[in-house]
Design a protein around this motif. Structure first.
Motif, short mmCIF file in Angstrom:
data_model
loop_
_atom_site.label_atom_id
_atom_site.label_comp_id
_atom_site.label_asym_id
_atom_site.label_seq_id
_atom_site.Cartn_x
_atom_site.Cartn_y
_atom_site.Cartn_z
N LYS A 40 49.01 49.91 28.64
CA LYS A 40 50.27 50.21 29.32
C LYS A 40 50.14 50.25 30.84
O LYS A 40 51.14 50.49 31.53
CB LYS A 40 50.85 51.52 28.78
N ASN A 41 48.93 50.03 31.35
CA ASN A 41 48.76 49.93 32.81
C ASN A 41 47.52 49.09 33.09
O ASN A 41 46.74 48.78 32.18
CB ASN A 41 48.67 51.31 33.46
N ASP A 42 47.34 48.71 34.35
CA ASP A 42 46.26 47.78 34.68
C ASP A 42 44.87 48.40 34.55
O ASP A 42 43.90 47.70 34.23
CB ASP A 42 46.45 47.15 36.06
N LEU A 43 44.74 49.72 34.75
CA LEU A 43 43.44 50.36 34.57
C LEU A 43 43.04 50.35 33.10
O LEU A 43 41.91 49.95 32.76
CB LEU A 43 43.47 51.79 35.10
N ALA A 44 43.94 50.76 32.23
CA ALA A 44 43.65 50.74 30.80
C ALA A 44 43.35 49.33 30.33
O ALA A 44 42.45 49.11 29.50
CB ALA A 44 44.83 51.32 30.01
N LYS A 91 35.78 45.38 40.13
CA LYS A 91 35.90 45.15 41.57
C LYS A 91 37.21 44.43 41.90
O LYS A 91 37.85 44.72 42.92
CB LYS A 91 34.71 44.34 42.07
N ALA A 92 37.62 43.51 41.04
CA ALA A 92 38.86 42.77 41.27
C ALA A 92 40.07 43.72 41.23
O ALA A 92 41.00 43.60 42.05
CB ALA A 92 39.02 41.67 40.24
N LEU A 93 40.06 44.66 40.30
CA LEU A 93 41.17 45.61 40.19
C LEU A 93 41.20 46.54 41.40
O LEU A 93 42.26 46.83 41.96
CB LEU A 93 41.03 46.42 38.90
N ILE A 94 40.03 47.00 41.82
CA ILE A 94 39.95 47.87 43.00
C ILE A 94 40.46 47.14 44.24
O ILE A 94 41.18 47.71 45.06
CB ILE A 94 38.51 48.37 43.20
N VAL A 106 34.93 56.46 47.51
CA VAL A 106 36.01 56.11 46.58
C VAL A 106 35.57 54.94 45.70
O VAL A 106 35.78 54.96 44.48
CB VAL A 106 37.30 55.76 47.36
N PHE A 107 34.95 53.95 46.31
CA PHE A 107 34.51 52.77 45.56
C PHE A 107 33.52 53.17 44.46
O PHE A 107 33.61 52.69 43.32
CB PHE A 107 33.87 51.75 46.49
N HIS A 108 32.58 54.04 44.77
CA HIS A 108 31.58 54.48 43.78
C HIS A 108 32.27 55.20 42.62
O HIS A 108 31.95 54.93 41.45
CB HIS A 108 30.57 55.41 44.44
N ILE A 109 33.20 56.09 42.94
CA ILE A 109 33.91 56.83 41.88
C ILE A 109 34.67 55.88 40.98
O ILE A 109 34.63 55.98 39.74
CB ILE A 109 34.87 57.87 42.50
N LEU A 110 35.38 54.92 41.59
CA LEU A 110 36.21 54.01 40.80
C LEU A 110 35.38 53.07 39.92
O LEU A 110 35.76 52.78 38.79
CB LEU A 110 37.12 53.18 41.72
N THR A 111 34.23 52.63 40.43
CA THR A 111 33.41 51.70 39.65
C THR A 111 32.50 52.43 38.66
O THR A 111 32.42 52.05 37.49
CB THR A 111 32.56 50.81 40.56
N GLN A 112 31.82 53.47 39.13
CA GLN A 112 30.79 54.11 38.31
C GLN A 112 31.32 55.21 37.40
O GLN A 112 30.76 55.45 36.33
CB GLN A 112 29.68 54.69 39.22
#
Length: 299
Positions: A149-153, A33-36, A21-27
């Motif tokens: 409109k969201n933290d990911l964006a 990393k802070a958001l994850i 999951v970490f690899h997918i979210l970062t790469q």
């Protein structure tokens, strides 16, 4: 990727499979990393309808879900004033800021800013989300401003801004005829110790680079219409740079401009282009000119 209620659903394709999951979210998504870590601490990551740890392995056709569309405090006081929307989807809002208002509050409970109007706009649309500006414009500068409109964006657009992938084109009207008509101004900018808000060219200042192109010269009025793009984002950068080469923006009395034709600086953020942080599509938005600048542009 698609929105389902308060969640962003991601069906894992074959070329994403067999990674954590970490690899997918970062790469793959580019999340910080802070958001994850924030998502992990708030149970905002799900795998196949179960809470997921960032070290969980994902296989093809697994469903990874992120809780990014949850209700939030606006962060500013909603206030009813007109908002000209230039672009909007689940992740972005781009609006045309009028001159004469701040982009966002500079002190607690401040009203009358663009951000206050955006909060009210969200409210009328039935959205309860934080107002997140990606960049700002000076009070008397008009034009396109991007909100996430969201933290990911927000995280991904901040990265685009830092890596200079968000391109902004400004139009300004200045005194005189620029020579050469096109060029690059590379002059460091620092604070002016004699004035609380003014900036100046200073050898000890931060590096600042402005590209300019003369679009039109009005010989009768001795005015030039100039388009500009920034490589850096220093406070008052365009205003300081144009003044430093002897062509202050008309109306910009802080940097030597003349107020005969305009009561504020003739500077407008006319166009913005970026890569959508989620879909990766190219977005290019143009902001209509306010009437005071429009009246001075060539017909």
């Amino acid at each position: 990727m698609k929105r389902v209620g308060e969640w962003l659903e991601i069906d894992i394709p074959v070329d994403w499979a067999n990674n954590t999951v970490f690899h997918i979210l970062t790469q793959k998504l580019g999340a910080s990393k802070a958001l994850i870590q924030k998502w992990n601490n708030t149970s905002a990551i799900m795998k196949n309808n179960h809470k997921a740890d960032v070290n969980h392995q994902l296989i093809q056709d697994d469903q990874l879900c992120l809780h990014i569309f949850k209700e939030e405090d606006y962060g500013v006081i909603p206030e009813d004033h007109a908002i000209e929307v230039l672009y909007e989807d689940d992740h972005l809002l781009i609006v045309n800021k009028p001159a004469g208002i701040d982009t966002h509050p500079n002190e607690a409970n401040q009203r009358g800013t663009l951000a206050n109007g955006v909060a009210y706009y969200y409210q009328t649309c039935g959205l309860k989300i934080r107002v997140r500006h990606i960049h700002r414009l000076d009070r008397d500068t008009s034009g396109a401003v991007v909100f996430a409109k969201n933290d990911l964006a927000h995280s991904l657009l901040d990265q685009e801004l830092q890596t200079k992938k968000i391109k902004r084109t400004y139009i300004s009207i200045v005194n005189g005829r620029l020579s050469p008509p096109n060029g690059v101004i590379k002059k460091p900018i620092g604070k002016d110790r004699h004035h609380p808000t003014r900036r100046r060219v200073s050898p000890k200042g931060q590096s600042a680079v402005t590209h300019y192109h003369t679009e039109h010269y009005d010989q009768k009025k001795n005015l030039s219409v100039v388009s500009l793009q920034l490589e850096t984002g220093r406070t008052h950068q365009i205003r300081v740079h144009l003044s430093s080469i002897g062509h202050p923006i008309i109306g910009d009395t802080l940097y030597g401009g003349d107020k005969k034709l305009l009561q504020r600086q003739a500077l407008h953020a006319a166009m913005i282009s970026l890569t959508h942080p989620i879909s990766h599509k190219s977005i290019k938005v143009e902001a209509t000119f306010p009437q005071d600048i429009l009246s001075l542009l060539p017909k």
